[in-house]
Write an enzyme that holds these catalytic residues in place. Structure first.
Site, PDB file in Angstrom:
ATOM      1  N   LYS A  61       0.928  -1.059   0.168  1.00 23.68           N
ATOM      2  CA  LYS A  61       0.004   0.185   0.091  1.00 23.68           C
ATOM      3  C   LYS A  61       0.866   1.113  -0.035  1.00 23.68           C
ATOM      4  O   LYS A  61       0.620   2.252  -0.691  1.00 23.68           O
ATOM      5  CB  LYS A  61      -0.963   0.048   1.239  1.00 23.68           C
ATOM      6  CG  LYS A  61      -2.135  -1.108   1.105  1.00 23.68           C
ATOM      7  CD  LYS A  61      -2.932  -1.208   2.508  1.00 23.68           C
ATOM      8  CE  LYS A  61      -4.203  -2.196   2.213  1.00 23.68           C
ATOM      9  NZ  LYS A  61      -4.912  -1.921   3.292  1.00 23.68           N
ATOM     10  N   ASP A  83       4.722  -1.279  12.237  1.00 27.27           N
ATOM     11  CA  ASP A  83       3.765  -1.800  12.632  1.00 27.27           C
ATOM     12  C   ASP A  83       3.486  -1.562  14.139  1.00 27.27           C
ATOM     13  O   ASP A  83       4.167  -2.070  14.817  1.00 27.27           O
ATOM     14  CB  ASP A  83       3.495  -3.413  12.630  1.00 27.27           C
ATOM     15  CG  ASP A  83       2.341  -4.336  13.020  1.00 27.27           C
ATOM     16  OD1 ASP A  83       1.518  -3.477  13.628  1.00 27.27           O
ATOM     17  OD2 ASP A  83       2.392  -5.471  12.651  1.00 27.27           O
ATOM     18  N   ASN A 110       0.446  10.269  12.806  1.00 25.47           N
ATOM     19  CA  ASN A 110      -0.830  10.277  12.338  1.00 25.47           C
ATOM     20  C   ASN A 110      -1.682   9.054  12.249  1.00 25.47           C
ATOM     21  O   ASN A 110      -3.119   8.970  12.467  1.00 25.47           O
ATOM     22  CB  ASN A 110      -0.612  10.861  10.844  1.00 25.47           C
ATOM     23  CG  ASN A 110      -1.593  10.722   9.864  1.00 25.47           C
ATOM     24  OD1 ASN A 110      -2.751  11.403   9.690  1.00 25.47           O
ATOM     25  ND2 ASN A 110      -2.104   9.627   9.211  1.00 25.47           N
ATOM     26  N   TYR A 188     -12.039   4.430  22.434  1.00 21.94           N
ATOM     27  CA  TYR A 188     -11.287   5.229  21.394  1.00 21.94           C
ATOM     28  C   TYR A 188     -11.112   6.766  22.057  1.00 21.94           C
ATOM     29  O   TYR A 188      -9.906   7.024  22.097  1.00 21.94           O
ATOM     30  CB  TYR A 188     -12.207   5.326  20.354  1.00 21.94           C
ATOM     31  CG  TYR A 188     -11.697   6.496  19.241  1.00 21.94           C
ATOM     32  CD1 TYR A 188     -10.492   6.115  18.492  1.00 21.94           C
ATOM     33  CD2 TYR A 188     -12.234   7.691  19.198  1.00 21.94           C
ATOM     34  CE1 TYR A 188      -9.980   7.089  17.580  1.00 21.94           C
ATOM     35  CE2 TYR A 188     -11.912   8.529  18.020  1.00 21.94           C
ATOM     36  CZ  TYR A 188     -10.708   8.213  17.179  1.00 21.94           C
ATOM     37  OH  TYR A 188     -10.307   8.984  16.482  1.00 21.94           O
ATOM     38  N   LYS A 192      -7.384   8.566  22.693  1.00 21.55           N
ATOM     39  CA  LYS A 192      -7.182   9.969  22.017  1.00 21.55           C
ATOM     40  C   LYS A 192      -6.916  10.815  23.302  1.00 21.55           C
ATOM     41  O   LYS A 192      -6.093  11.738  22.981  1.00 21.55           O
ATOM     42  CB  LYS A 192      -8.165  10.233  21.283  1.00 21.55           C
ATOM     43  CG  LYS A 192      -8.607   9.731  19.960  1.00 21.55           C
ATOM     44  CD  LYS A 192      -7.840   9.826  19.024  1.00 21.55           C
ATOM     45  CE  LYS A 192      -6.478   9.107  18.737  1.00 21.55           C
ATOM     46  NZ  LYS A 192      -5.478   9.414  17.663  1.00 21.55           N
TER      47      LYS A 192
END
Length: 321
Positions: A61, A83, A110, A188, A192
């Site tokens: 990718k 990874d 990112n 999540y 964050k």
């Protein structure tokens, strides 16, 4: 600091990629650089002359993305296998870069995953905390010699306004790996929040040595992060029309990756960051200093220190001796 918040020169209608300074001679790494916000960030940095390493798990990718970049801009990027769900590989990736004896002027953390079903990394850490925070913690702290050698340098850590969805106490260290403790969205939010706290704790350690560390909420952006919720809710079969409707609504009220990447590109490159000594802060769309929201946990330095200690201990225990 207040001047930066209110100044019209940082308004989205006036900050554009044309304002990114010449980056010739600069070296950058963007994690998750093969798609979405990461790809747009790689594109912006490379187009201004930086030598950019596209850190990604899938070489295929990444190579495809590099070919797209060359076709669209004539610019190149270099692949760095990373990874984030395998701490030994994360350490190897950082060491591979350090072996090149290059300075590192810009690191953009990112890559990430969002609201996916409960799972564990290769090291047995809940996958969202492991990917969004712990892998980047190890990658960044290992790269500190290159970042300090390049000072003034930048570390940009992608967070989210959904850090407000973290559980009571902010981070429940004893329950991170408990599959029944929280919903996917709460996990999540916890990860964050960890990104913001990591930025604060890292700034206290290296900000005085010329490494400018800031966290960024990019906005609600159309990226591959939706794969997590799709897997979580299983929009297949008779539920597929509902999933298609939600995808259409997302398209109508979210922004594209090119617009979403503006804030992290600004924080990674704008001369104002150095000039105004902007560090340990939280930016919101577009290119505006935020307030760490109303969530008290995001401003809790004691919690940030506890997270740092937990992260160091966990990484130390998981890495092969």
């Amino acid at each position: 600091m207040d001047t930066l918040v209110r100044s019209s020169k940082y308004h989205p209608t006036t900050f554009t990629l044309e304002q990114v300074p010449d980056l010739a001679g600069k070296v950058a790494i963007v994690t998750g650089g093969n798609s979405g916000l990461g790809y747009e960030t790689v594109r912006a940095l490379a187009s201004k002359g930086a030598r950019v390493f596209m850190a990604a798990r899938s070489e295929a990718k990444a190579r495809d993305a590099i070919d797209r970049l060359k076709g669209a801009t004539g610019c190149d990027a270099e692949f760095l296998r990373l990874d984030l769900q395998d701490l030994n590989q994360v350490k190897a990736a950082a060491d591979e870069f350090l072996a090149k004896q290059l300075p590192l002027h810009i690191l953009v953390n990112n890559a990430g995953i969002m609201a996916c079903p409960f799972g564990l990394t290769k090291d047995g850490i809940e996958s969202q905390m492991g990917t969004n925070h712990l892998g980047h913690f190890l990658f960044t702290t290992t790269l500190l010699p290159a970042l300090e050698r390049a000072a003034p340098s930048r570390v940009v850590i992608l967070s989210s306004i959904l850090h407000e969805w973290a559980p009571e106490g902010g981070i429940q260290f004893e329950r991170i790996n408990d599959p029944d403790a929280h919903s996917a969205w709460t996990r999540y939010g916890q990860s964050k929040l960890a990104d913001i706290l990591f930025a604060r704790a890292l700034d206290r350690r290296v900000g005085g040595r010329g490494v400018f560390v800031n966290a960024v909420h990019p906005g609600v952006v159309r990226t591959g992060l939706k794969q997590g919720p799709q897997e979580l809710y299983g929009f297949r079969g008779i539920l597929k029309p509902l999933g298609d409707l939600l995808a259409l609504s997302e398209y109508m009220w979210s922004i594209g990756p090119a617009a979403g990447a503006l804030t992290q590109i600004f924080v990674a490159t704008a001369p104002a960051i150095d000039a105004d000594n902007i560090r340990g802060q939280y930016f919101e769309p577009y290119c505006t200093l935020g307030t760490h929201s109303a969530t008290e946990y995001a401003r809790d330095d004691a919690l940030a220190e506890r997270l740092w200690e937990w992260s160091e201990a966990t990484v130390g225990a998981k890495l092969r001796k």
